[in-house]
Scaffold this motif. Structure first.
Motif, PDB file in Angstrom:
ATOM      1  N   ILE A 159      50.144  18.282  19.936  1.00  0.00           N
ATOM      2  CA  ILE A 159      50.314  19.671  19.519  1.00  0.00           C
ATOM      3  C   ILE A 159      50.105  20.593  20.711  1.00  0.00           C
ATOM      4  N   HIS A 160      51.101  21.442  20.969  1.00  0.00           N
ATOM      5  CA  HIS A 160      51.002  22.414  22.063  1.00  0.00           C
ATOM      6  C   HIS A 160      50.823  23.801  21.460  1.00  0.00           C
ATOM      7  N   TYR A 161      49.758  24.480  21.865  1.00  0.00           N
ATOM      8  CA  TYR A 161      49.488  25.833  21.399  1.00  0.00           C
ATOM      9  C   TYR A 161      49.887  26.847  22.473  1.00  0.00           C
ATOM     10  N   PRO A 162      50.420  28.005  22.081  1.00  0.00           N
ATOM     11  CA  PRO A 162      50.830  29.001  23.077  1.00  0.00           C
ATOM     12  C   PRO A 162      49.653  29.498  23.897  1.00  0.00           C
ATOM     13  N   GLY A 163      49.863  29.581  25.202  1.00  0.00           N
ATOM     14  CA  GLY A 163      48.830  30.110  26.086  1.00  0.00           C
ATOM     15  C   GLY A 163      47.716  29.139  26.406  1.00  0.00           C
ATOM     16  N   GLN A 164      47.833  27.890  25.931  1.00  0.00           N
ATOM     17  CA  GLN A 164      46.795  26.891  26.197  1.00  0.00           C
ATOM     18  C   GLN A 164      47.403  25.712  26.947  1.00  0.00           C
ATOM     19  N   SER A 165      46.788  25.348  28.057  1.00  0.00           N
ATOM     20  CA  SER A 165      47.288  24.214  28.832  1.00  0.00           C
ATOM     21  C   SER A 165      46.846  22.882  28.241  1.00  0.00           C
ATOM     22  N   GLN A 166      45.761  22.887  27.486  1.00  0.00           N
ATOM     23  CA  GLN A 166      45.235  21.667  26.900  1.00  0.00           C
ATOM     24  C   GLN A 166      45.884  21.428  25.538  1.00  0.00           C
ATOM     25  N   ALA A 167      46.571  20.301  25.398  1.00  0.00           N
ATOM     26  CA  ALA A 167      47.210  19.949  24.134  1.00  0.00           C
ATOM     27  C   ALA A 167      46.240  19.156  23.264  1.00  0.00           C
TER      28      ALA A 167
ATOM     29  N   LEU B 226      70.319  26.626  24.264  1.00  0.00           N
ATOM     30  CA  LEU B 226      69.415  27.624  23.697  1.00  0.00           C
ATOM     31  C   LEU B 226      68.774  27.147  22.388  1.00  0.00           C
ATOM     32  N   THR B 227      69.466  26.294  21.643  1.00  0.00           N
ATOM     33  CA  THR B 227      68.879  25.778  20.397  1.00  0.00           C
ATOM     34  C   THR B 227      67.728  24.821  20.669  1.00  0.00           C
ATOM     35  N   HIS B 228      67.651  24.315  21.888  1.00  0.00           N
ATOM     36  CA  HIS B 228      66.583  23.357  22.252  1.00  0.00           C
ATOM     37  C   HIS B 228      65.469  24.027  23.067  1.00  0.00           C
ATOM     38  N   ARG B 229      65.462  25.324  23.080  1.00  0.00           N
ATOM     39  CA  ARG B 229      64.459  26.062  23.855  1.00  0.00           C
ATOM     40  C   ARG B 229      63.066  25.918  23.225  1.00  0.00           C
ATOM     41  N   ILE B 230      62.088  25.707  24.072  1.00  0.00           N
ATOM     42  CA  ILE B 230      60.694  25.668  23.631  1.00  0.00           C
ATOM     43  C   ILE B 230      60.204  27.110  23.481  1.00  0.00           C
ATOM     44  N   PRO B 231      59.615  27.468  22.339  1.00  0.00           N
ATOM     45  CA  PRO B 231      59.175  28.858  22.160  1.00  0.00           C
ATOM     46  C   PRO B 231      58.101  29.247  23.163  1.00  0.00           C
ATOM     47  N   ASP B 232      58.096  30.526  23.537  1.00  0.00           N
ATOM     48  CA  ASP B 232      57.108  31.032  24.493  1.00  0.00           C
ATOM     49  C   ASP B 232      55.723  31.070  23.876  1.00  0.00           C
TER      50      ASP B 232
ATOM     51  N   VAL C 170      54.867  18.714  19.167  1.00  0.00           N
ATOM     52  CA  VAL C 170      55.078  19.895  18.332  1.00  0.00           C
ATOM     53  C   VAL C 170      54.656  21.120  19.129  1.00  0.00           C
ATOM     54  N   TYR C 171      55.550  22.102  19.187  1.00  0.00           N
ATOM     55  CA  TYR C 171      55.293  23.342  19.925  1.00  0.00           C
ATOM     56  C   TYR C 171      55.098  24.462  18.909  1.00  0.00           C
ATOM     57  N   THR C 172      53.902  25.013  18.870  1.00  0.00           N
ATOM     58  CA  THR C 172      53.558  26.049  17.898  1.00  0.00           C
ATOM     59  C   THR C 172      53.777  27.429  18.512  1.00  0.00           C
ATOM     60  N   LEU C 173      53.726  28.435  17.648  1.00  0.00           N
ATOM     61  CA  LEU C 173      53.875  29.812  18.114  1.00  0.00           C
ATOM     62  C   LEU C 173      53.309  30.765  17.073  1.00  0.00           C
ATOM     63  N   SER C 174      52.932  31.939  17.533  1.00  0.00           N
ATOM     64  CA  SER C 174      52.571  33.022  16.618  1.00  0.00           C
ATOM     65  C   SER C 174      53.862  33.674  16.132  1.00  0.00           C
ATOM     66  N   ARG C 175      53.780  34.397  15.021  1.00  0.00           N
ATOM     67  CA  ARG C 175      54.969  35.089  14.527  1.00  0.00           C
ATOM     68  C   ARG C 175      55.485  36.036  15.605  1.00  0.00           C
TER      69      ARG C 175
ATOM     70  N   TRP D 254      56.042  28.725  10.981  1.00  0.00           N
ATOM     71  CA  TRP D 254      56.893  27.572  10.697  1.00  0.00           C
ATOM     72  C   TRP D 254      58.356  27.742  11.074  1.00  0.00           C
ATOM     73  N   PRO D 255      59.013  28.899  10.831  1.00  0.00           N
ATOM     74  CA  PRO D 255      60.441  28.985  11.138  1.00  0.00           C
ATOM     75  C   PRO D 255      60.796  28.695  12.596  1.00  0.00           C
ATOM     76  N   GLY D 256      59.874  28.976  13.500  1.00  0.00           N
ATOM     77  CA  GLY D 256      60.166  28.757  14.918  1.00  0.00           C
ATOM     78  C   GLY D 256      59.446  27.578  15.540  1.00  0.00           C
ATOM     79  N   THR D 257      58.678  26.846  14.742  1.00  0.00           N
ATOM     80  CA  THR D 257      57.957  25.687  15.266  1.00  0.00           C
ATOM     81  C   THR D 257      58.939  24.577  15.624  1.00  0.00           C
TER      82      THR D 257
END
Length: 255
Positions: free
Chosen positions: A27-35, A249-255, A148-153, A59-62
């Motif tokens: 699990i990758h969290y935004p802004g965190q280098s440690q998974a 672009l469909t395979h882009r990892i969210p910021d 899994v790449y997570t993101l805030s709304r 969830w829609p952008g995960t």
């Protein structure tokens, strides 16, 4: 003795089945280098209900990406990205050789945008636990390694492509695609009649935005609006460049 043997075989089979169903998810969290690594989720429902994910992502952008021992899914998309960047460089060089520096500059701008992106071998599956619970066919079995790449709304919409300025625009409910482009200038070679919209879940749509064909289309926060190259600006050898860019672009990892 036979009964004991049958019990032992049954237990062994159960253990093997359990092991086969096991997964290892990073699990990758935004802004965190440690998974964070999760183990033991047999399917998407079990994974999405884990407290390390549920309530901690939009969830829609995960993004979920399957990994093999060689990381082939990840490598494939990164190789695709590098091949596309090389192709755009060749296109730009050819244009400059034909003394079309203005269009070459547009190609260079798009290349720079794509080079800054992170991509992965995204699996296009719904991850919302409510959706998975209501649609059994969406509860995909997990076996092996995943990221899994997570993101805030998100609070913005990305405008990219043959336009300036490129980058995020504040998301506004009810605002349609054409309105997001009002403060942008099309560069040389830009398509003016339609744009591509890439929704956070990876779905794509061509949207008419000219005065004569305008259709009101609203986008979700976190969407990408791609202003492509017009057909007249693309030589035969580069006619599929827009489709390649949209796919990336469909395979882009969210910021």
């Amino acid at each position: 003795m036979k009964k004991q043997l049958l019990v032992a075989v049954s237990l062994c089979a159960g253990f093997i089945a359990s092991a086969m169903a096991d997964s290892r998810v990073t699990i990758h969290y935004p802004g965190q280098s440690q998974a964070l690594v999760l183990q033991g989720a047999a399917n998407l429902e079990q994974l999405t209900l884990r407290p390390e994910l549920n309530g901690r992502t939009w969830w829609p952008g995960t993004v979920i990406a399957e990994r093999t021992a060689s990381g082939i899914q990840q490598q494939t998309q990164q190789q695709t990205q590098q091949q596309l960047l090389a192709r755009l460089s060749a296109f730009s060089a050819a244009l400059r050789g034909d003394n079309d520096g203005e269009l070459a500059g547009s190609v260079d701008r798009v290349r720079t945008q794509l080079a800054a992106m992170r991509v992965t071998g995204r699996q296009f599956v719904p991850l919302d636990p409510d959706w998975i619970r209501l649609h059994a066919e969406a509860n995909r079995r997990l076996s092996g390694e995943y990221s899994v790449y997570t993101l805030s709304r998100p609070t913005s919409v990305q405008v990219v492509g043959v336009t300036t300025p490129a980058g995020p625009q504040p998301y506004q409910p009810g605002r349609d695609v054409a309105e997001y482009l009002q403060t942008h200038q099309r560069l040389s070679g830009a398509e003016k009649n339609v744009v591509w919209v890439i929704q956070p879940d990876g779905k794509t749509e061509k949207v008419p935005v000219a005065y004569w064909n305008h259709r009101h289309v609203e986008v979700a926060p976190g969407s990408i609006i791609y202003v492509g190259f017009s057909s007249w600006s693309l030589p035969r050898a580069y006619r599929d460049v827009n489709e390649q860019i949209v796919s990336l672009l469909t395979h882009r990892i969210p910021d």
